[in-house]
Design a protein around this motif. Structure first.
Motif, mmCIF file in Angstrom:
data_model
loop_
_atom_site.group_PDB
_atom_site.id
_atom_site.type_symbol
_atom_site.label_atom_id
_atom_site.label_comp_id
_atom_site.label_asym_id
_atom_site.label_seq_id
_atom_site.Cartn_x
_atom_site.Cartn_y
_atom_site.Cartn_z
ATOM 1 N N LEU A 193 0.862 -1.176 0.000
ATOM 2 C CA LEU A 193 0.000 0.000 0.000
ATOM 3 C C LEU A 193 0.897 1.225 0.000
ATOM 4 O O LEU A 193 1.919 1.264 0.706
ATOM 5 N N PHE A 194 0.531 2.239 -0.799
ATOM 6 C CA PHE A 194 1.325 3.449 -0.889
ATOM 7 C C PHE A 194 0.502 4.660 -0.468
ATOM 8 O O PHE A 194 -0.674 4.771 -0.810
ATOM 9 N N ILE A 195 1.119 5.558 0.268
ATOM 10 C CA ILE A 195 0.567 6.889 0.508
ATOM 11 C C ILE A 195 1.510 7.880 -0.145
ATOM 12 O O ILE A 195 2.724 7.816 0.058
ATOM 13 N N SER A 196 0.967 8.760 -0.955
ATOM 14 C CA SER A 196 1.778 9.796 -1.589
ATOM 15 C C SER A 196 1.357 11.151 -1.042
ATOM 16 O O SER A 196 0.173 11.416 -0.847
ATOM 17 N N SER A 197 2.352 12.004 -0.789
ATOM 18 C CA SER A 197 2.099 13.368 -0.351
ATOM 19 C C SER A 197 2.945 14.271 -1.228
ATOM 20 O O SER A 197 4.170 14.094 -1.315
ATOM 21 N N SER A 198 2.317 15.233 -1.890
ATOM 22 C CA SER A 198 3.072 16.039 -2.845
ATOM 23 C C SER A 198 2.548 17.459 -2.925
ATOM 24 O O SER A 198 1.363 17.725 -2.712
ATOM 25 N N SER A 199 3.485 18.359 -3.220
ATOM 26 C CA SER A 199 3.168 19.750 -3.515
ATOM 27 C C SER A 199 3.596 20.002 -4.958
ATOM 28 O O SER A 199 3.894 19.056 -5.692
ATOM 29 N N LYS A 200 3.663 21.250 -5.365
ATOM 30 C CA LYS A 200 4.064 21.560 -6.735
ATOM 31 C C LYS A 200 5.526 21.226 -6.993
ATOM 32 O O LYS A 200 5.927 20.992 -8.129
ATOM 33 N N LEU A 201 6.359 21.224 -5.944
ATOM 34 C CA LEU A 201 7.799 21.051 -6.129
ATOM 35 C C LEU A 201 8.373 19.840 -5.399
ATOM 36 O O LEU A 201 9.486 19.415 -5.705
ATOM 37 N N THR A 202 7.629 19.287 -4.450
ATOM 38 C CA THR A 202 8.197 18.286 -3.553
ATOM 39 C C THR A 202 7.219 17.128 -3.361
ATOM 40 O O THR A 202 5.999 17.339 -3.359
ATOM 41 N N SER A 203 7.772 15.927 -3.193
ATOM 42 C CA SER A 203 6.908 14.774 -2.950
ATOM 43 C C SER A 203 7.561 13.821 -1.962
ATOM 44 O O SER A 203 8.777 13.857 -1.722
ATOM 45 N N GLU A 204 6.713 12.970 -1.405
ATOM 46 C CA GLU A 204 7.156 11.997 -0.413
ATOM 47 C C GLU A 204 6.232 10.792 -0.490
ATOM 48 O O GLU A 204 5.031 10.935 -0.738
ATOM 49 N N ALA A 205 6.776 9.595 -0.290
ATOM 50 C CA ALA A 205 5.980 8.373 -0.352
ATOM 51 C C ALA A 205 6.185 7.535 0.901
ATOM 52 O O ALA A 205 7.290 7.480 1.451
ATOM 53 N N TRP A 206 5.106 6.903 1.331
ATOM 54 C CA TRP A 206 5.118 6.012 2.481
ATOM 55 C C TRP A 206 4.547 4.674 2.027
ATOM 56 O O TRP A 206 3.660 4.622 1.161
ATOM 57 N N LEU A 207 5.033 3.576 2.598
ATOM 58 C CA LEU A 207 4.534 2.264 2.174
ATOM 59 C C LEU A 207 4.271 1.358 3.367
ATOM 60 O O LEU A 207 4.814 1.548 4.453
#
Length: 261
Positions: A219-233
């Protein structure tokens, strides 16, 4: 803004009347364009079936009906490519998962938010909006019995993801600014009031989403803005576990992850 207030309704009605009066001389022209576009549109049609496990999944539209029909059909022995019909009609042996026309009924507005089949192909999570607020109510349908479970999750946003065994469903909610900021875990057969927040994005520049890897192992959670992103699994076989960050966010760095066997 109170959309039910008499002042708001009166204002909108006045605006509609003004628009109708201003464009009254174009009504015949508009009708001609509409009829021409309709004549060029194939109303009864079939999307290209997509294979998942032992099933072909697809949607159909039917002439005279406003919404689509979600369907599947078992893969036949020796079937290498997706099945099709010349007239866009139903496939032989198809199973209707969800007929949005039946769900919508006589409602003035209807939208389908998510339509997500569990990894074992036995459950369908789907969400509906009858107001246009983009806040959906999630329900779970047993595809073996055809019964819709008592589970109802109000206030959800687009998107969902199943655990590997179908015991848990993950979904997203929005804040007052309609920003997707929380991911929740719902255990099938329990009340939505007992659902647990598994991720919350406090930074107002970021939007979150949840999904299942192609392999259905994570399972993935993605968190992102216009310039930056981060993923959790999280291991999809351990739905009550904790999500782990892949790479901590760094301003200006974007990345995404995927897993496929």
């Amino acid at each position: 803004l109170d959309k039910e207030s008499p002042e708001t309704i009166a204002y909108l009605e006045a605006q509609n009347a003004y628009t109708e009066a201003l464009t009254a001389d174009q009504s015949q022209f508009s009708a001609t364009i509409f009829d021409e576009l309709k004549a060029r549109t194939k109303e009864t049609d079939l999307s290209v079936p997509v294979r998942k496990g032992g099933w072909w999944y697809y949607s159909r539209t039917v002439e005279g009906q406003q919404y689509g029909v979600q369907c599947r059909r078992a893969v036949q022995p020796g079937e290498a490519g997706p099945p099709i019909t010349a007239d866009g009609g139903p496939l032989d042996g198809e199973e209707v998962l969800l007929d949005s026309n039946e769900v919508a009924g006589d409602s003035q507005f209807f939208a389908l938010g998510t339509s997500d089949v569990s990894p074992d192909s036995s459950l369908l999570a789907y969400s509906t909006d009858f107001e246009g607020s983009e806040r959906f109510t999630v329900r779970v349908k047993n595809l073996v019995t055809g019964e819709v479970a008592a589970d109802e999750i109000p206030g959800a946003f687009y998107g969902s993801a199943w655990s590997a065994d179908g015991s848990a469903l993950f979904y997203v909610t929005v804040d007052e600014a309609w920003r997707p900021h929380r991911v929740w875990r719902h255990l099938i057969g329990t009340l939505a009031a007992s659902d647990v927040v598994v991720f919350e994005e406090a930074d107002e520049r970021f939007w979150v989403g949840v999904g299942l890897a192609r392999s259905e192992r994570y399972l993935f959670i993605s968190s992102s803005s216009k310039l930056t992103s981060e993923a959790w699994l999280l291991d999809a076989a351990n739905p009550t576990g904790d999500f782990c960050v892949v790479v901590p966010r760094r301003h200006g760095v974007e990345y995404s992850v995927e897993h496929q066997l």
